[in-house]
Design a protein around this motif. Sequence first.
Motif, PDB file in Angstrom:
ATOM      1  N   ARG A  82       8.244   3.964  12.883  1.00 53.44           N
ATOM      2  CA  ARG A  82       8.319   3.292  14.182  1.00 53.44           C
ATOM      3  C   ARG A  82       7.065   2.466  14.459  1.00 53.44           C
ATOM      4  O   ARG A  82       7.112   1.504  15.225  1.00 53.44           O
ATOM      5  N   ALA A  83       5.956   2.837  13.823  1.00 50.52           N
ATOM      6  CA  ALA A  83       4.706   2.109  14.030  1.00 50.52           C
ATOM      7  C   ALA A  83       4.552   0.930  13.078  1.00 50.52           C
ATOM      8  O   ALA A  83       3.556   0.220  13.149  1.00 50.52           O
ATOM      9  N   GLY A  84       5.506   0.733  12.160  1.00 52.71           N
ATOM     10  CA  GLY A  84       5.460  -0.447  11.316  1.00 52.71           C
ATOM     11  C   GLY A  84       5.463  -0.214   9.824  1.00 52.71           C
ATOM     12  O   GLY A  84       5.357  -1.172   9.054  1.00 52.71           O
ATOM     13  N   ALA A  85       5.593   1.036   9.358  1.00 53.49           N
ATOM     14  CA  ALA A  85       5.665   1.282   7.921  1.00 53.49           C
ATOM     15  C   ALA A  85       6.934   0.655   7.349  1.00 53.49           C
ATOM     16  O   ALA A  85       7.968   0.570   8.011  1.00 53.49           O
ATOM     17  N   HIS A  86       6.859   0.210   6.111  1.00 51.97           N
ATOM     18  CA  HIS A  86       8.010  -0.411   5.461  1.00 51.97           C
ATOM     19  C   HIS A  86       9.023   0.629   4.993  1.00 51.97           C
ATOM     20  O   HIS A  86      10.230   0.422   5.093  1.00 51.97           O
ATOM     21  N   ASP A  87       8.551   1.739   4.468  1.00 50.90           N
ATOM     22  CA  ASP A  87       9.434   2.770   3.920  1.00 50.90           C
ATOM     23  C   ASP A  87       8.649   4.066   3.878  1.00 50.90           C
ATOM     24  O   ASP A  87       7.431   4.082   4.079  1.00 50.90           O
TER      25      ASP A  87
ATOM     26  N   ARG B 274       2.860  -4.544   3.472  1.00 55.90           N
ATOM     27  CA  ARG B 274       3.965  -3.574   3.416  1.00 55.90           C
ATOM     28  C   ARG B 274       3.386  -2.213   3.035  1.00 55.90           C
ATOM     29  O   ARG B 274       2.836  -2.051   1.936  1.00 55.90           O
ATOM     30  N   ILE B 275       3.501  -1.258   3.958  1.00 54.23           N
ATOM     31  CA  ILE B 275       2.926   0.073   3.731  1.00 54.23           C
ATOM     32  C   ILE B 275       4.045   1.080   3.532  1.00 54.23           C
ATOM     33  O   ILE B 275       4.941   1.219   4.380  1.00 54.23           O
TER      34      ILE B 275
ATOM     35  N   VAL C 203       0.851  -1.189   0.000  1.00 52.42           N
ATOM     36  CA  VAL C 203       0.000   0.000   0.000  1.00 52.42           C
ATOM     37  C   VAL C 203       0.886   1.238   0.000  1.00 52.42           C
ATOM     38  O   VAL C 203       1.823   1.346   0.799  1.00 52.42           O
ATOM     39  N   LEU C 204       0.623   2.166  -0.909  1.00 52.01           N
ATOM     40  CA  LEU C 204       1.261   3.488  -0.889  1.00 52.01           C
ATOM     41  C   LEU C 204       0.250   4.452  -0.305  1.00 52.01           C
ATOM     42  O   LEU C 204      -0.832   4.650  -0.873  1.00 52.01           O
ATOM     43  N   LEU C 205       0.586   5.056   0.834  1.00 49.64           N
ATOM     44  CA  LEU C 205      -0.385   5.799   1.629  1.00 49.64           C
ATOM     45  C   LEU C 205       0.098   7.215   1.920  1.00 49.64           C
ATOM     46  O   LEU C 205       1.110   7.404   2.592  1.00 49.64           O
ATOM     47  N   ASP C 206      -0.663   8.193   1.410  1.00 53.24           N
ATOM     48  CA  ASP C 206      -0.393   9.593   1.753  1.00 53.24           C
ATOM     49  C   ASP C 206      -0.821   9.815   3.210  1.00 53.24           C
ATOM     50  O   ASP C 206      -1.915   9.408   3.619  1.00 53.24           O
ATOM     51  N   LEU C 207       0.033  10.458   3.996  1.00 49.28           N
ATOM     52  CA  LEU C 207      -0.279  10.665   5.414  1.00 49.28           C
ATOM     53  C   LEU C 207      -1.243  11.828   5.643  1.00 49.28           C
ATOM     54  O   LEU C 207      -1.799  11.959   6.732  1.00 49.28           O
TER      55      LEU C 207
ATOM     56  N   SER D 215      11.266   1.477  -4.086  1.00 46.85           N
ATOM     57  CA  SER D 215      10.614   1.211  -2.811  1.00 46.85           C
ATOM     58  C   SER D 215       9.561   0.117  -2.953  1.00 46.85           C
ATOM     59  O   SER D 215       9.481  -0.807  -2.128  1.00 46.85           O
ATOM     60  N   VAL D 216       8.754   0.187  -4.003  1.00 40.90           N
ATOM     61  CA  VAL D 216       7.714  -0.820  -4.223  1.00 40.90           C
ATOM     62  C   VAL D 216       8.333  -2.186  -4.498  1.00 40.90           C
ATOM     63  O   VAL D 216       7.913  -3.211  -3.937  1.00 40.90           O
TER      64      VAL D 216
END
Length: 464
Positions: free
Chosen positions: A94-99, A76-77, A50-54, A113-114
């Motif tokens: 720190r919360a678990g994102a991959h990159d 993998r986020i 998942v590619l996620l805009d914060l 990254s993907v």
Amino acid sequence: MTPPLLLIEDTPALRFAYRAVLEAAGHTITAAATAAAGLRAFHAEEPRVVLLDLMLPDRDGLSVMREMLAARPGTRIIVITSNASINQAVEAMRAGAHDFLVKPVDEQRIIHSVENALRVQETPPPAPGARPRHNGAPPTQGFLGSSAAMTDIHAKIRSVAPSMATVFITGESGTGKEICAQSIHDLSPRARGPFIALNCGAIPTDLLESEVFGHVRGAFTGAVGDKPGAAVAADGGTLFLDEVCEMDLALQPKLLRFLQTSTVTPVGATKPRKVDVRIVCATNRDPLEAVRRGTFREDLFYRLFVVPIHMPPLRERGDDVVEIAEAALTRFAAEEGRGFAGLDGDVKALLRSLPWPGNVRQLLNVIRNVVVLNDGPLVTPAMLPDRLVESTDPAAPDGPALPPAAPGIETLAGRTLAEIEQLVIEAAIARHGGSVPRAARELDVAPSTLYRKRDGWARGGQQP
């Protein structure tokens, strides 16, 4: 059929651009503009990446990421953020994102990254009950010790190794920071790539940029050919920046740009080069104190300090000191052809009681000293170096012995200036538990000066 990648980005132009780049690279994309739509697609299609805009219009991206990982921890986020929200990206890692990617996102950076996230997904899990291994090596090769402190370190290494997150290792000199970095590399999908270690404190300031980023022929006097530099040499692998807080302030903005763009411009070159490098760095200083003092950039600190790992000093590792000593004794005895079988009880008690300012490095030197000068079958207190035994002598007025002080003036009579310099420098290094950067600060010289001098003494040569 392979599930599509999920892209959640509210800005239409960026959503279109990211989708076009990834589809051109051969990926199937499902795109969403809001957190609600993204979560519906996440549960319906079960994407691997998942590619996620914060920064989403209807919900905080960090909370969306936590909900996704709670539902399917193996996802993998890759989070996407702006420079202004870099702290939030650090929190996400720190919360678990991959990159994480920083806008504007470079095309090759998003593809790398993907694809890295997909490679991690394809790594088969170990068989039930099997001990995890990589390329024939144990998970944290080079580390010994089963204390609670080291058990936590082993777990952190295994957790962070598969990701692209930058790791910042802190700890006293001699605690094993480079071994930690090597273990992270060995357990990562990049293990077949190079592991390049660069000591930022050991290189003169005027050469550091060339060592990191390389140079082209004729860039400066003495540049008789092209040199790739450590960042290019580490392409496809890991770049370990040791003593990173000793890096000159003038070079730090260039390192920050490299981290943000994954591009390298050698000294004297006009065209940048793309590289795919994972960064691990280390320091024996307090990096926040360096930021407060103005010797280390705050933005660079937050870009590097994504996943911190603190290496515990040997004095806080309980019985690990005995385990390490016994393993070293076996290895050194085999190398030296000695007949040692173990440590006697008094020696074990003594080793546990010492403060070990030089940590594991100091302990290994002590065991090597014992093996070279004695023979077995058991190591006894009489075989240990005198200062080590005196440090726990109850008759000693101040308990554990201090590192050697600088030589008194009466001991310098008849010595050459070069000999006096060596005595003073080695005494300063000993006072700081073997830390060259700390000794350099006390003596008001660059750490690289001390490294060069010690290297010259080891070779029997003279320093300029």
